[in-house]
Enzyme design. Structure first.
Site, PDB file in Angstrom:
ATOM      1  N   LYS A  22     -10.269  10.827  -6.942  1.00  0.00           N
ATOM      2  CA  LYS A  22      -9.056  10.007  -7.128  1.00  0.00           C
ATOM      3  C   LYS A  22      -9.424   8.534  -7.167  1.00  0.00           C
ATOM      4  O   LYS A  22      -9.005   7.798  -8.063  1.00  0.00           O
ATOM      5  CB  LYS A  22      -8.085  10.249  -5.981  1.00  0.00           C
ATOM      6  CG  LYS A  22      -6.965   9.202  -5.849  1.00  0.00           C
ATOM      7  CD  LYS A  22      -5.996   9.476  -4.721  1.00  0.00           C
ATOM      8  CE  LYS A  22      -6.354   8.858  -3.425  1.00  0.00           C
ATOM      9  NZ  LYS A  22      -6.077   7.426  -3.287  1.00  0.00           N
ATOM     10  N   ASN A  23     -10.225   8.093  -6.204  1.00  0.00           N
ATOM     11  CA  ASN A  23     -10.468   6.651  -6.083  1.00  0.00           C
ATOM     12  C   ASN A  23     -11.481   6.119  -7.083  1.00  0.00           C
ATOM     13  O   ASN A  23     -11.652   4.910  -7.210  1.00  0.00           O
ATOM     14  CB  ASN A  23     -10.876   6.308  -4.650  1.00  0.00           C
ATOM     15  CG  ASN A  23      -9.693   6.474  -3.698  1.00  0.00           C
ATOM     16  OD1 ASN A  23      -8.555   6.663  -4.143  1.00  0.00           O
ATOM     17  ND2 ASN A  23      -9.962   6.461  -2.410  1.00  0.00           N
ATOM     18  N   CYS A 116       1.691  -0.257   3.186  1.00  0.00           N
ATOM     19  CA  CYS A 116       2.073   1.149   3.355  1.00  0.00           C
ATOM     20  C   CYS A 116       1.928   1.449   4.848  1.00  0.00           C
ATOM     21  O   CYS A 116       1.627   0.559   5.644  1.00  0.00           O
ATOM     22  CB  CYS A 116       1.172   2.045   2.508  1.00  0.00           C
ATOM     23  SG  CYS A 116      -0.520   2.080   3.068  1.00  0.00           S
ATOM     24  N   ARG A 121      -1.957  -4.376   3.920  1.00  0.00           N
ATOM     25  CA  ARG A 121      -2.714  -4.302   2.657  1.00  0.00           C
ATOM     26  C   ARG A 121      -2.373  -5.463   1.720  1.00  0.00           C
ATOM     27  O   ARG A 121      -1.875  -5.293   0.625  1.00  0.00           O
ATOM     28  CB  ARG A 121      -2.486  -2.947   1.996  1.00  0.00           C
ATOM     29  CG  ARG A 121      -2.868  -1.828   2.955  1.00  0.00           C
ATOM     30  CD  ARG A 121      -2.764  -0.480   2.367  1.00  0.00           C
ATOM     31  NE  ARG A 121      -3.888  -0.229   1.458  1.00  0.00           N
ATOM     32  CZ  ARG A 121      -4.066   0.936   0.826  1.00  0.00           C
ATOM     33  NH1 ARG A 121      -3.201   1.899   1.000  1.00  0.00           N
ATOM     34  NH2 ARG A 121      -5.091   1.117   0.012  1.00  0.00           N
ATOM     35  N   ASP A 305     -11.286   6.851   5.278  1.00  0.00           N
ATOM     36  CA  ASP A 305     -10.437   7.919   4.723  1.00  0.00           C
ATOM     37  C   ASP A 305     -10.717   9.275   5.356  1.00  0.00           C
ATOM     38  O   ASP A 305      -9.938  10.210   5.167  1.00  0.00           O
ATOM     39  CB  ASP A 305     -10.612   8.015   3.205  1.00  0.00           C
ATOM     40  CG  ASP A 305     -10.072   6.788   2.514  1.00  0.00           C
ATOM     41  OD1 ASP A 305     -10.375   6.591   1.331  1.00  0.00           O
ATOM     42  OD2 ASP A 305      -9.371   5.987   3.169  1.00  0.00           O
ATOM     43  N   ARG A 397      -0.727  13.501  -3.260  1.00  0.00           N
ATOM     44  CA  ARG A 397      -1.145  12.248  -3.929  1.00  0.00           C
ATOM     45  C   ARG A 397      -2.643  12.236  -4.163  1.00  0.00           C
ATOM     46  O   ARG A 397      -3.147  11.561  -5.054  1.00  0.00           O
ATOM     47  CB  ARG A 397      -0.770  11.048  -3.057  1.00  0.00           C
ATOM     48  CG  ARG A 397       0.691  10.732  -3.000  1.00  0.00           C
ATOM     49  CD  ARG A 397       0.944   9.391  -2.367  1.00  0.00           C
ATOM     50  NE  ARG A 397       0.124   8.363  -3.016  1.00  0.00           N
ATOM     51  CZ  ARG A 397       0.046   7.110  -2.570  1.00  0.00           C
ATOM     52  NH1 ARG A 397       0.708   6.759  -1.487  1.00  0.00           N
ATOM     53  NH2 ARG A 397      -0.690   6.227  -3.196  1.00  0.00           N
TER      54      ARG A 397
HETATM   55  C1  EPZ Z   1      -9.442   1.534  -1.345  1.00  0.00           C
HETATM   56  O1  EPZ Z   1      -8.268   0.854  -0.940  1.00  0.00           O
HETATM   57  C2  EPZ Z   1      -9.074   3.009  -1.377  1.00  0.00           C
HETATM   58  N1  EPZ Z   1      -8.008   3.244  -2.346  1.00  0.00           N
HETATM   59  C3  EPZ Z   1      -8.613   3.452   0.012  1.00  0.00           C
HETATM   60  O2  EPZ Z   1      -8.342   4.855  -0.041  1.00  0.00           O
HETATM   61  C4  EPZ Z   1      -9.746   3.210   1.005  1.00  0.00           C
HETATM   62  O3  EPZ Z   1      -9.319   3.556   2.298  1.00  0.00           O
HETATM   63  C5  EPZ Z   1     -10.150   1.732   0.967  1.00  0.00           C
HETATM   64  O4  EPZ Z   1     -10.505   1.353  -0.398  1.00  0.00           O
HETATM   65  C6  EPZ Z   1     -11.334   1.433   1.870  1.00  0.00           C
HETATM   66  O5  EPZ Z   1     -12.420   2.204   1.496  1.00  0.00           O
HETATM   67  C7  EPZ Z   1      -8.324   3.354  -3.664  1.00  0.00           C
HETATM   68  O6  EPZ Z   1      -9.476   3.219  -4.050  1.00  0.00           O
HETATM   69  C8  EPZ Z   1      -7.189   3.641  -4.611  1.00  0.00           C
HETATM   70  P1  EPZ Z   1      -9.767  -2.570   0.579  1.00  0.00           P
HETATM   71  P2  EPZ Z   1      -8.212  -0.772  -1.036  1.00  0.00           P
HETATM   72  O7  EPZ Z   1      -9.292  -3.601  -0.382  1.00  0.00           O
HETATM   73  O8  EPZ Z   1      -8.898  -1.217  -2.280  1.00  0.00           O
HETATM   74  C9  EPZ Z   1      -7.891  -5.641   3.686  1.00  0.00           C
HETATM   75  C10 EPZ Z   1      -7.079   6.808   0.248  1.00  0.00           C
HETATM   76  O9  EPZ Z   1      -6.693   7.406   1.254  1.00  0.00           O
HETATM   77  N2  EPZ Z   1      -7.662  -6.498   2.508  1.00  0.00           N
HETATM   78  O10 EPZ Z   1     -11.218  -2.321   0.733  1.00  0.00           O
HETATM   79  O11 EPZ Z   1      -6.812  -1.197  -0.826  1.00  0.00           O
HETATM   80  C11 EPZ Z   1      -6.957  -4.421   3.657  1.00  0.00           C
HETATM   81  O12 EPZ Z   1      -5.696  -4.759   4.191  1.00  0.00           O
HETATM   82  C12 EPZ Z   1      -6.989   5.295   0.188  1.00  0.00           C
HETATM   83  O13 EPZ Z   1      -7.559   7.360  -0.787  1.00  0.00           O
HETATM   84  C13 EPZ Z   1      -7.160  -7.787   2.705  1.00  0.00           C
HETATM   85  O14 EPZ Z   1      -6.911  -8.211   3.836  1.00  0.00           O
HETATM   86  O15 EPZ Z   1      -9.089  -1.155   0.240  1.00  0.00           O
HETATM   87  C14 EPZ Z   1      -7.693  -3.418   4.490  1.00  0.00           C
HETATM   88  O16 EPZ Z   1      -7.419  -3.658   5.848  1.00  0.00           O
HETATM   89  C15 EPZ Z   1      -6.380   4.699   1.448  1.00  0.00           C
HETATM   90  N3  EPZ Z   1      -6.926  -8.561   1.607  1.00  0.00           N
HETATM   91  C16 EPZ Z   1      -9.163  -3.719   4.195  1.00  0.00           C
HETATM   92  O17 EPZ Z   1      -9.198  -5.046   3.656  1.00  0.00           O
HETATM   93  C17 EPZ Z   1      -7.180  -8.134   0.331  1.00  0.00           C
HETATM   94  O18 EPZ Z   1      -6.959  -8.894  -0.629  1.00  0.00           O
HETATM   95  C18 EPZ Z   1      -9.801  -2.748   3.195  1.00  0.00           C
HETATM   96  O19 EPZ Z   1      -9.088  -2.877   1.987  1.00  0.00           O
HETATM   97  C19 EPZ Z   1      -7.687  -6.823   0.165  1.00  0.00           C
HETATM   98  C20 EPZ Z   1      -7.929  -6.028   1.270  1.00  0.00           C
END
Ligand code: EPZ
Length: 416
Positions: A22-23, A116, A121, A305, A397
């Site tokens: 998915k990701n 969410c 996020r 995850d 999902r």
């Molecule tokens: C991706 O989310 C994945 N989703 C998530 O999988 C996964 O948990 C996550 O990466 C971490 O590996 C997809 O790929 C579609 P991040 P993403 O940006 O890109 C903070 C699942 O269950 N942050 O690395 O949103 C954020 O709030 C999902 O399949 C900021 O503060 O993850 C979080 O605490 C859930 N500002 C942390 O960084 C920003 O601009 C990690 O977020 C961006 C992120």
């Protein structure tokens, strides 16, 4: 009904195939916007998030069609650069279209994706990184307009290796003017898959798989046929199912090279793991020992995850342990449901204190988000008696056929 019914207590036996990731596929579908032509994406999981990305692409004027697990996207003409608020807020991953729309049209109008249940996020890292490439961002209420007549290559370092922000920079940089050097880039395998897809389409990217990406803008990208790699989180979830319920299973296509942290934990707890190029075998013939401490980290640390599914394994292991969640601020939602099934877990801030119990008891529980819902399925497989999990749609999902897959592994599970 929007539910899953499990009669727990069976040892798991058998083998199943692991779906496409998915990701990995979500940013790749976004990347098709950068290609004025038709792309064929094979091994695409038929899950809600992919259908949603399909709708977004179609809203932008790109015909999308399916044949089995193969998706064909025709982005020869893109007729819009606005995404409706509802479309964006319904699925956070729509934020990945931002970088692709900037690369294709030089402008994007969208709403903030919002948080969410697992966390706020924000997208501050995305927007700051894009501004350094010459993107002008104007905020208007809940919407914002991002504009860059000429995306400029830049040298920059992410304050945190955000997966989504890394993907957006890559998508904006592949057709930008000049070289982009991105330091502290995320190294998750899904980033590598996106880069592999783009290189296949003619992009110039070096440092793939490392935290330092060098992306030299090219004039255009060409059509691609690409096969999505297996989903490491689905494979890891099914491994935790065997670790919680016991048994002996084989997961075909499971990417062992991407699951090092879980494999290490499984062996430390007493599992017998066999790896080969076809996939991962795991034998769990007795109650596992607890892990004293498990912390989630960016890749290649233990993946956030898999934290909730692993919580179930630890709740049934012999001994006590602590889980520290370091990526999302609210990712212990599943604990209430597990405690209702008899787990002994206390949470304080980002730490969960777990005392292993011999058995969980089946009951009615509610999924609140994707991976917590998957963890409740894992718990139901191990629990005595019947478990009913409401809100199956959260689980669907990300898991294409979780009931069919687990039935192939010997579980008594059905949708309700
Ligand atoms: C991706 O989310 C994945 N989703 C998530 O999988 C996964 O948990 C996550 O990466 C971490 O590996 C997809 O790929 C579609 P991040 P993403 O940006 O890109 C903070 C699942 O269950 N942050 O690395 O949103 C954020 O709030 C999902 O399949 C900021 O503060 O993850 C979080 O605490 C859930 N500002 C942390 O960084 C920003 O601009 C990690 O977020 C961006 C992120």
């Amino acid at each position: 009904m929007d539910s899953i019914h499990i009669y727990g207590g069976n040892l798991l036996r058998g083998e199943t195939k692991i779906q496409g990731s998915k990701n990995a596929v979500l940013p790749i579908l976004a990347a098709t916007l950068l290609i004025k032509g038709t792309c064929v994406i094979r091994n695409c999981p038929r899950i809600a998030d992919v259908y949603h990305m399909q709708n977004l692409l179609q809203e932008l004027g790109c015909p999308v069609s399916w044949a089995g697990n193969t998706v064909t996207v025709n982005a020869s003409r893109v007729c819009d650069n606005r995404m409706s608020g509802e479309s964006v807020t319904r699925m956070r991953s729509s934020i990945m279209l931002l970088g692709a729309m900037l690369g294709r049209m030089g402008e994007a109008v969208m709403s903030y994706p919002g948080g969410c249940v697992i966390g706020r996020r924000p997208i501050d890292i995305h927007l700051a990184a894009l501004r350094k490439m010459g993107v002008e961002i104007v905020e208007e209420d809940q919407m914002f307009t991002a504009r860059a007549l000429h995306l400029q290559g830049t040298e920059e370092r992410l304050p945190f290796p955000s997966v989504g922000a890394t993907e957006n920079v890559i998508l904006a940089a592949v057709l930008a003017d000049g070289m982009t050097v991105l330091e502290n880039a995320a190294k998750e395998p899904e980033i590598t898959a996106l880069c592999d897809f783009l290189v296949e389409a003619g992009a110039d990217i070096e440092g793939i798989g490392s935290g330092r990406l060098m992306i030299k803008g090219v004039d255009k990208l060409h059509e691609v046929k690409y096969t999505v790699p297996a989903d490491r989180i689905v494979a890891g979830t099914y491994m935790t199912a065997a670790m919680a319920a016991g048994g002996s299973i084989f997961l075909e296509h499971a990417p062992a090279g991407q699951l090092g942290a879980l494999l290490k934990a499984a062996q430390e707890m007493g599992c017998c793991v066999t790896l080969n190029k076809e996939g991962i075998g795991i034998d769990v013939l007795r109650r596992l020992h607890a892990l004293p401490y498990l912390r989630t980290e960016v890749y290649d640390g233990f993946p956030t995850d898999l934290q909730s599914p692993m919580m179930v394994v630890l709740a049934l292991a012999e001994g006590e342990g602590i889980v520290e969640e370091n990526i999302f601020e609210n990712r212990f939602r599943v604990v209430d449901g597990l405690r209702k099934m008899g787990a002994d877990i206390e949470t304080v801030k980002n730490k969960a204190y777990i005392r292993g119990v011999e058995k969980l008891k089946g009951t009615m529980v509610e999924a609140e988000e994707l991976r917590g819902g998957a963890a409740l399925v894992v718990a139901g497989l191990a629990a005595e008696g019947r478990t009913m999990i409401k809100n199956r749609h959260f689980i669907e999902r990300g898991y294409e056929n979780i009931c069919k897959d687990l039935r192939e592994l010997g579980a008594d599970i059905s949708i309700g």
